[in-house]
Design a protein around this motif. Structure first.
Motif, PDB file in Angstrom:
ATOM      1  N   GLY A 183      31.863  58.405  72.617  1.00 45.90           N
ATOM      2  CA  GLY A 183      31.817  59.009  73.937  1.00 45.90           C
ATOM      3  C   GLY A 183      30.398  59.219  74.436  1.00 45.90           C
ATOM      4  N   ASP A 184      30.265  60.150  75.358  1.00 44.02           N
ATOM      5  CA  ASP A 184      28.968  60.462  75.957  1.00 44.02           C
ATOM      6  C   ASP A 184      28.152  61.300  74.987  1.00 44.02           C
ATOM      7  OD1 ASP A 184      26.793  61.161  77.497  1.00 44.02           O
ATOM      8  OD2 ASP A 184      27.971  61.518  79.310  1.00 44.02           O
ATOM      9  N   ARG A 185      27.011  60.770  74.536  1.00 46.55           N
ATOM     10  CA  ARG A 185      26.212  61.446  73.518  1.00 46.55           C
ATOM     11  C   ARG A 185      25.659  62.791  73.994  1.00 46.55           C
ATOM     12  NH1 ARG A 185      24.750  58.228  69.102  1.00 46.55           N
ATOM     13  NH2 ARG A 185      26.346  56.626  68.898  1.00 46.55           N
ATOM     14  N   LYS A 186      25.491  62.956  75.298  1.00 42.90           N
ATOM     15  CA  LYS A 186      24.894  64.205  75.774  1.00 42.90           C
ATOM     16  C   LYS A 186      25.779  65.405  75.448  1.00 42.90           C
ATOM     17  CE  LYS A 186      26.659  64.345  80.545  1.00 42.90           C
ATOM     18  NZ  LYS A 186      26.272  64.363  81.978  1.00 42.90           N
ATOM     19  N   TRP A 187      27.097  65.201  75.391  1.00 48.85           N
ATOM     20  CA  TRP A 187      27.990  66.308  75.038  1.00 48.85           C
ATOM     21  C   TRP A 187      27.962  66.592  73.538  1.00 48.85           C
ATOM     22  CZ3 TRP A 187      29.097  69.178  78.890  1.00 48.85           C
ATOM     23  CH2 TRP A 187      29.281  68.638  80.167  1.00 48.85           C
ATOM     24  N   LEU A 188      27.708  65.565  72.745  1.00 46.34           N
ATOM     25  CA  LEU A 188      27.598  65.780  71.300  1.00 46.34           C
ATOM     26  C   LEU A 188      26.315  66.524  70.943  1.00 46.34           C
ATOM     27  CD1 LEU A 188      28.817  62.338  69.910  1.00 46.34           C
ATOM     28  CD2 LEU A 188      30.093  64.476  70.049  1.00 46.34           C
ATOM     29  N   ASN A 189      25.341  66.535  71.862  1.00 46.79           N
ATOM     30  CA  ASN A 189      24.083  67.244  71.632  1.00 46.79           C
ATOM     31  C   ASN A 189      23.905  68.423  72.590  1.00 46.79           C
ATOM     32  OD1 ASN A 189      23.196  65.437  69.577  1.00 46.79           O
ATOM     33  ND2 ASN A 189      22.620  63.955  71.148  1.00 46.79           N
ATOM     34  N   ALA A 192      33.735  68.594  72.676  1.00 46.23           N
ATOM     35  CA  ALA A 192      33.493  67.170  72.892  1.00 46.23           C
ATOM     36  C   ALA A 192      34.007  66.356  71.710  1.00 46.23           C
ATOM     37  CB  ALA A 192      32.001  66.923  73.110  1.00 46.23           C
ATOM     38  N   ILE A 193      33.731  66.823  70.492  1.00 44.00           N
ATOM     39  CA  ILE A 193      34.210  66.121  69.293  1.00 44.00           C
ATOM     40  C   ILE A 193      35.739  66.112  69.261  1.00 44.00           C
ATOM     41  CG2 ILE A 193      34.348  66.259  66.782  1.00 44.00           C
ATOM     42  CD1 ILE A 193      31.448  67.203  66.781  1.00 44.00           C
ATOM     43  N   SER A 194      36.369  67.221  69.653  1.00 47.38           N
ATOM     44  CA  SER A 194      37.835  67.291  69.669  1.00 47.38           C
ATOM     45  C   SER A 194      38.410  66.245  70.621  1.00 47.38           C
ATOM     46  CB  SER A 194      38.293  68.683  70.093  1.00 47.38           C
ATOM     47  OG  SER A 194      37.861  69.664  69.171  1.00 47.38           O
ATOM     48  N   HIS A 195      37.808  66.130  71.804  1.00 46.44           N
ATOM     49  CA  HIS A 195      38.293  65.153  72.784  1.00 46.44           C
ATOM     50  C   HIS A 195      38.074  63.728  72.281  1.00 46.44           C
ATOM     51  CE1 HIS A 195      39.077  63.127  76.563  1.00 46.44           C
ATOM     52  NE2 HIS A 195      37.878  62.562  76.490  1.00 46.44           N
ATOM     53  N   ILE A 196      36.907  63.466  71.724  1.00 44.09           N
ATOM     54  CA  ILE A 196      36.592  62.119  71.241  1.00 44.09           C
ATOM     55  C   ILE A 196      37.497  61.733  70.079  1.00 44.09           C
ATOM     56  CG2 ILE A 196      34.798  60.698  70.168  1.00 44.09           C
ATOM     57  CD1 ILE A 196      32.754  62.462  71.722  1.00 44.09           C
ATOM     58  N   VAL A 240      25.909  72.487  57.534  1.00 42.37           N
ATOM     59  CA  VAL A 240      26.071  71.234  58.270  1.00 42.37           C
ATOM     60  C   VAL A 240      24.981  71.134  59.332  1.00 42.37           C
ATOM     61  CG1 VAL A 240      27.576  69.954  59.842  1.00 42.37           C
ATOM     62  CG2 VAL A 240      28.543  71.114  57.841  1.00 42.37           C
ATOM     63  N   CYS A 241      24.305  69.994  59.353  1.00 41.53           N
ATOM     64  CA  CYS A 241      23.205  69.780  60.288  1.00 41.53           C
ATOM     65  C   CYS A 241      23.728  69.707  61.720  1.00 41.53           C
ATOM     66  CB  CYS A 241      22.461  68.497  59.931  1.00 41.53           C
ATOM     67  SG  CYS A 241      21.004  68.182  60.948  1.00 41.53           S
ATOM     68  N   LEU A 242      23.030  70.370  62.626  1.00 40.86           N
ATOM     69  CA  LEU A 242      23.300  70.298  64.060  1.00 40.86           C
ATOM     70  C   LEU A 242      22.060  69.731  64.736  1.00 40.86           C
ATOM     71  CD1 LEU A 242      24.964  73.807  64.560  1.00 40.86           C
ATOM     72  CD2 LEU A 242      26.143  71.598  64.453  1.00 40.86           C
ATOM     73  N   SER A 243      22.169  68.526  65.283  1.00 42.77           N
ATOM     74  CA  SER A 243      21.009  67.857  65.877  1.00 42.77           C
ATOM     75  C   SER A 243      20.388  68.729  66.961  1.00 42.77           C
ATOM     76  CB  SER A 243      21.425  66.510  66.476  1.00 42.77           C
ATOM     77  OG  SER A 243      21.921  65.655  65.480  1.00 42.77           O
ATOM     78  N   GLY A 244      19.064  68.864  66.894  1.00 43.03           N
ATOM     79  CA  GLY A 244      18.344  69.645  67.885  1.00 43.03           C
ATOM     80  C   GLY A 244      18.345  71.136  67.643  1.00 43.03           C
ATOM     81  N   LYS A 245      19.018  71.592  66.591  1.00 44.57           N
ATOM     82  CA  LYS A 245      19.074  73.016  66.274  1.00 44.57           C
ATOM     83  C   LYS A 245      18.226  73.314  65.043  1.00 44.57           C
ATOM     84  CE  LYS A 245      22.131  74.140  69.459  1.00 44.57           C
ATOM     85  NZ  LYS A 245      21.805  75.058  70.580  1.00 44.57           N
ATOM     86  N   SER A 246      17.618  74.501  65.038  1.00 43.20           N
ATOM     87  CA  SER A 246      16.751  74.881  63.924  1.00 43.20           C
ATOM     88  C   SER A 246      17.510  75.528  62.780  1.00 43.20           C
ATOM     89  CB  SER A 246      15.666  75.852  64.417  1.00 43.20           C
ATOM     90  OG  SER A 246      16.259  77.002  64.993  1.00 43.20           O
ATOM     91  N   ILE A 247      18.799  75.773  62.976  1.00 39.46           N
ATOM     92  CA  ILE A 247      19.627  76.346  61.914  1.00 39.46           C
ATOM     93  C   ILE A 247      20.900  75.521  61.788  1.00 39.46           C
ATOM     94  CG2 ILE A 247      18.750  78.699  62.098  1.00 39.46           C
ATOM     95  CD1 ILE A 247      21.200  79.382  63.797  1.00 39.46           C
TER      96      ILE A 247
END
Length: 532
Positions: free
Chosen positions: A45-51, A61-65, A497-504
């Protein structure tokens, strides 16, 4: 010195050979110390929603995808630890090594590894994105084989009565859950969402409920090698190919710290479902390219791929996507920094004992820090009694981009050694024989060796095994016959679990504010009631 070379077998599993492979597949999962998983998907899907900044929005977004797309291939790599006569411990005499003593230890942690690449086919209609299709085809994925031989499965709730004895992808996932084996992913958030929706049940409405469910589904723990490589190991990059090849090199480094050794089952030569892929770590003692040659080689690297592991131009990119070239450049930088620190130390000693004048340790501004580096040379090479000579050298823009810190500034004596002269001559001849330096294959291969869920799962597992060797504590002498990752005291790594763009990271634990979902509770009760 340890040379690390392995020929990795991967069993291709499909609807035609599933019954034959099923007993060994289930046994591998049940007896594993940990299982590494990887999925190939029909789209993201649209990567902007995953980030998205809000993690709850990411989950929606992950649920919809996951509801509208499907898994097209599942990779499973089962790692079984093989305890030695020392009970799997890094020992000093008759006692386990302390963490400090482990740093000087050369203990081998041995695993038996079985890897499976499973082709699956969702029975409901699902979206196949053009971008995902191009990516998979570019990396050797065979959609004709998937549609003709993929193992069928239904998404969401079970459409038929589940049986653990009946070969199938959902029953295999049930075996993974019931075996209570730790699971390892690389960038786990999306994989967990797709596995839940496709092979377990319909995803719950809220993120908190989903996390609570996952904490019970995988009671032995979830490990994310992307989180470990970014937040614990502090690798310069964290995409899977990079993490694997860097782990491979560090594992083959000479001396110090426990290292990983792998063994594989011996499959009959006539077994056509087994494919092999060779992996070799470069000789750690080999001379690295001369800085002048490195500067030319550096211009061949695709910057976007080096940093993130993907390139929008794909096969049309004229620059190299070769991980070995990227890591060679980094190794030269690392060795130069070590030489710089050593010379700086000698320079400080000379300053204190002989009154030599050296440049300040820290420039006056951040601009000076970015645009300069200090090089100290000892004039006593020629027998003079003068102190150290220090001079300042400007960095080129391309050096700053890759962090080379004026790599070509150091024309030290070691570059005159026979080995360095030999590699300088070899690479110079390669460059001289190439009319167009935009063709990186002239020096390194392009690194495009295929992209399969099975081998990706193996790479994830290998990275995890090296992290266990580096950060795990010694096993207790009275451990169980089946060793689990928790036996090494990896509290710092588990359920993050890693979250892209997040520091934690996202913590996978059951919250007192969020209950598990009703469908999960019912499903888990049904699974636990099934005869094993």
């Amino acid at each position: 010195m340890r040379q690390f070379t392995m020929r990795v077998p991967v069993i291709d599993v499909n609807s035609e050979n599933l019954t034959e492979v099923w007993p060994s597949l289930v046994l591998a999962v049940k007896s594993a110390t940990f299982v590494a998983l990887d999925t190939e998907l029909s789209g993201l899907g649209d990567r902007k929603w995953l980030n998205a900044k809000c993690v709850e929005e990411r989950y929606k977004a992950i649920s919809h995808i996951a509801n509208t797309r499907a898994i097209v291939s599942l990779g499973i790599s089962a790692y079984k630890f093989l305890p030695s006569t020392q009970e799997g411990n890094c020992m000093k005499g008759d006692k386990p090594c302390t963490n400090r003593e482990k740093l000087q230890c050369d203990f081998a942690m041995k695993y038996m590894v079985q890897t499976f690449n499973i082709s699956v086919l969702c029975q409901q209609d699902y979206v196949v994105e053009a971008e995902a299709l191009r990516f998979l085809v570019d990396h050797g994925f065979d959609f004709n084989k998937q549609y003709s031989q993929g193992i069928p499965y239904d998404k969401g709730e079970d459409m038929t009565k589940l049986s653990l004895d009946k070969p199938g992808i959902r029953s295999l996932f049930a075996h993974i859950i019931l075996s209570q084996v730790p699971v390892v992913f690389h960038n786990a958030f999306v994989d967990l969402g797709f596995l839940y929706e496709n092979l377990y049940a319909t995803l719950p409405a809220s993120l908190g409920t989903f996390v609570s469910d996952i904490s019970e589904i995988f009671e032995a723990g979830v490990y994310d090698t992307k989180y470990i490589s970014e937040f614990v190991a502090h690798f310069p990059a964290s995409y899977l190919d990079y993490v694997f090849h860097k782990s491979l090199r560090e594992n083959s480094a000479d001396g110090g710290c426990p290292h990983v050794e792998l063994t594989f089952p011996k499959y009959p030569a006539q077994q056509t479902s087994v494919t092999y892929r060779s992996c070799t770590a470069p000789d750690p003692s080999r001379p690295l390219p001369h800085p002048e040659i490195l500067k030319v080689m550096r211009g061949l690297v695709c910057d976007n791929f080096a940093s993130h592991g993907w390139c929008i131009k794909r096969r049309e990119c004229t620059k190299s996507h070769d991980i070995d070239l990227i890591l060679d450049c980094e190794d030269v930088v690392t060795k130069k920094r070590r030489r710089y620190r050593k010379r700086k130390h000698h320079c400080e000693e000379d300053q204190s004992t002989k009154g030599a004048q050296c440049l300040p340790d820290t420039p006056h501004s951040s601009t000076e820090v970015m645009n300069s580096t200090v090089e100290c040379r000892d004039d006593q090479r020629n027998g003079a009694e003068a102190g150290s000579l220090c001079k300042q050298k400007k960095m080129s823009p391309e050096d700053r981009t890759f962090g080379l810190n004026g790599a070509n500034a150091d024309q030290s004596e070691e570059s005159k050694e026979p080995e360095s002269r030999e590699i300088l001559q070899t690479i110079s001849e390669k460059i001289a024989g190439v009319e167009d330096l935009s063709k990186p294959q002239a020096i390194y291969t392009n690194g495009n060796k295929g992209h399969r869920a099975g081998f990706d799962a193996f790479m994830t597992g290998f990275a995890m095994a090296t992290f266990v060797a580096r950060y795990g504590s010694a096993l207790s002498s009275g451990h169980k016959n089946k060793v689990s990752l928790s036996d090494w005291g990896l509290e710092e790594l588990v359920n993050k679990v890693c979250l892209s763009g997040k520091s934690i990271p996202m913590i996978v634990t059951k919250s007192s504010y969020c209950k598990t979902s009703k469908q999960h509770t019912e499903k888990l009760e049904i699974l636990r009631s099934l005869p094993l």
